[in-house]
Write an enzyme that holds these catalytic residues in place. Structure first.
Site, mmCIF file in Angstrom:
data_model
loop_
_atom_site.group_PDB
_atom_site.id
_atom_site.type_symbol
_atom_site.label_atom_id
_atom_site.label_comp_id
_atom_site.label_asym_id
_atom_site.label_seq_id
_atom_site.Cartn_x
_atom_site.Cartn_y
_atom_site.Cartn_z
ATOM 1 N N ILE A 12 -8.031 7.201 4.557
ATOM 2 C CA ILE A 12 -7.915 6.396 5.991
ATOM 3 C C ILE A 12 -6.780 6.773 6.613
ATOM 4 C CG2 ILE A 12 -7.042 3.880 6.599
ATOM 5 C CD1 ILE A 12 -7.949 2.737 3.900
ATOM 6 N N GLY A 36 -3.546 12.848 -1.400
ATOM 7 C CA GLY A 36 -4.256 13.242 0.074
ATOM 8 C C GLY A 36 -4.527 14.752 -0.135
ATOM 9 N N TYR A 149 -2.571 -2.398 -10.032
ATOM 10 C CA TYR A 149 -2.256 -2.056 -8.628
ATOM 11 C C TYR A 149 -2.275 -3.206 -7.608
ATOM 12 C CZ TYR A 149 -4.268 0.146 -4.310
ATOM 13 O OH TYR A 149 -4.322 0.507 -2.887
ATOM 14 N N LYS A 153 0.623 -4.255 -5.260
ATOM 15 C CA LYS A 153 0.618 -4.459 -3.655
ATOM 16 C C LYS A 153 1.103 -5.820 -3.179
ATOM 17 C CE LYS A 153 -1.270 -0.472 -2.042
ATOM 18 N NZ LYS A 153 -0.715 0.151 -0.924
#
Ligand code: UDP
Length: 340
Positions: A12, A36, A149, A153
């Site tokens: 993204i 990444g 996860y 978050k």
């Protein structure tokens, strides 16, 4: 604007960086290249308004220097993917929470505008209906690694909103729903690039469970556009927004669509969760965003429907010649997928 994008070499993030450069911003990317890839930025790496720094967000001195230079920051740096989270729960959780805590503190000291990327995973199992930002979070037990996860978050969001309320940090939280498109890797188990790789490679498409679980897949371009609209809207500060697409499809039906669109002769096979992801694994049965809030605040509408998303992503995968050998479902996972 001078914009800092953490995780800018991710899937993204790299699309966001391209959009920011295209509209004339100067962009600094902070990325440790753990998940990444520099190749994601190949089209813009030589751009005169792009600076790339390979570093961990938790490297306080380097992070502070980047924040100092920026007018606004997008925080995307995170370990992602159900498969990766199951295999490296502790490392992922520590990384995601510590990095966000560090960045928010740096941004709050300097009152920088922040867009915090969160995830639909915070809704946990949900209640079966369309998910609204003010809903209670229905996260599973802490001992089930899958929920780590979403729990991390949720803590990121809680921190961000507390910094906003108590110290005036101008932050907006965006919850992304199954964002897909060109350059998304299948390495961390995301279903859409996995199915496309399987279909193009002639191997079986692995539908976990009964295939009746549903998701809404959004094109990365829509997600980037939505977040840029929120950045420009002062009324979005201190608020949480779903962003994505609300077109719902069952995973079994998704497999069929991908086989049809690729013209693949791959069979579709059902794989029990216990075999694919370890015993004790818990899935989200239904996940559909309400887009009412982002629509009301900034007039956002998704533009790329599922059919077009699939066509674009398949075409990109073909262009990349992404027809590698399939991997065994469940490979590289600890037995059980459940935290000790
Ligand atoms: N899934 C599947 N086969 C795969 C990978 C995933 O059937 O090879 C299913 C998975 O169990 C889930 C859905 O596809 O129900 C979406 O999975 P993904 O990991 O992409 O995202 P998330 O569960 O976080 O929405």
């Amino acid at each position: 604007m001078r914009v800092l994008v953490t995780g800018g070499a991710g899937f993204i993030g790299s699309h966001l960086v391209e959009a920011l450069l295209a509209r004339g911003d100067s962009v600094a990317v902070l990325d440790d290249l753990s998940t990444g890839r520099a190749e994601n930025l190949a089209a813009v790496l030589d751009h005169p308004r792009l600076a790339f720094l390979r570093a961990d967000v938790r490297d306080t001195a380097r992070c502070a220097a980047c924040v100092e230079e920026a007018d606004a920051l997008f925080h995307l740096a995170a370990h992602v993917g159900v498969r990766r989270i199951l295999a490296h729960t502790l490392e992922s959780l520590l990384n995601n929470v510590q990095a966000t805590a560090a960045l928010l503190e740096q941004a709050a000291r300097r009152k920088r505008r922040v867009i915090l990327f969160s995830s639909s995973e915070v809704y946990g199992k949900g209640r079966g209906g369309v998910l609204e930002e003010s809903d209670d979070l229905v996260l599973g037990a802490p001992g089930v690694a899958r929920w780590s996860y979403g729990t991390g978050k949720a803590l990121d969001e809680t921190l961000a909103l507390a910094w906003h309320r108590e110290r005036g940090l101008p932050v907006t939280v965006v919850r992304c729903f199954n964002t897909c498109g060109p350059r998304q890797t299948d390495r961390y188990g995301m279903v859409l690039p996995t199915f496309i790789r399987q279909a193009l490679g002639g191997s079986p498409l692995t539908v976990f469970g009964d295939g009746g679980q549903t998701r809404c897949f959004s094109h990365v371009g829509d997600v980037v556009r939505g977040t840029l609209m929120l950045l420009a809207a002062p009324g979005s500060i201190g608020e949480v927004f779903n962003v994505g697409n609300d077109e719902e499809i069952a995973i079994g039906a998704l497999a069929e669509r991908i086989v049809a669109l690729t013209g693949s002769r791959s069979p579709i096979v059902r794989v029990p969760y216990a075999h694919a992801l370890g015993g004790g694994f818990e899935d989200v049965r239904r996940r559909v965003p309400s887009l009412a809030k982002i629509r009301a605040f900034v007039g956002y509408e998704p533009r790329v429907g599922l059919e077009e998303l699939l066509r674009l992503t398949i075409a990109a995968a073909r262009a990349e010649g992404d027809e590698r050998e399939p991997r065994t479902p469940g490979a590289a996972l600890p037995a059980g997928g459940r935290a000790p």
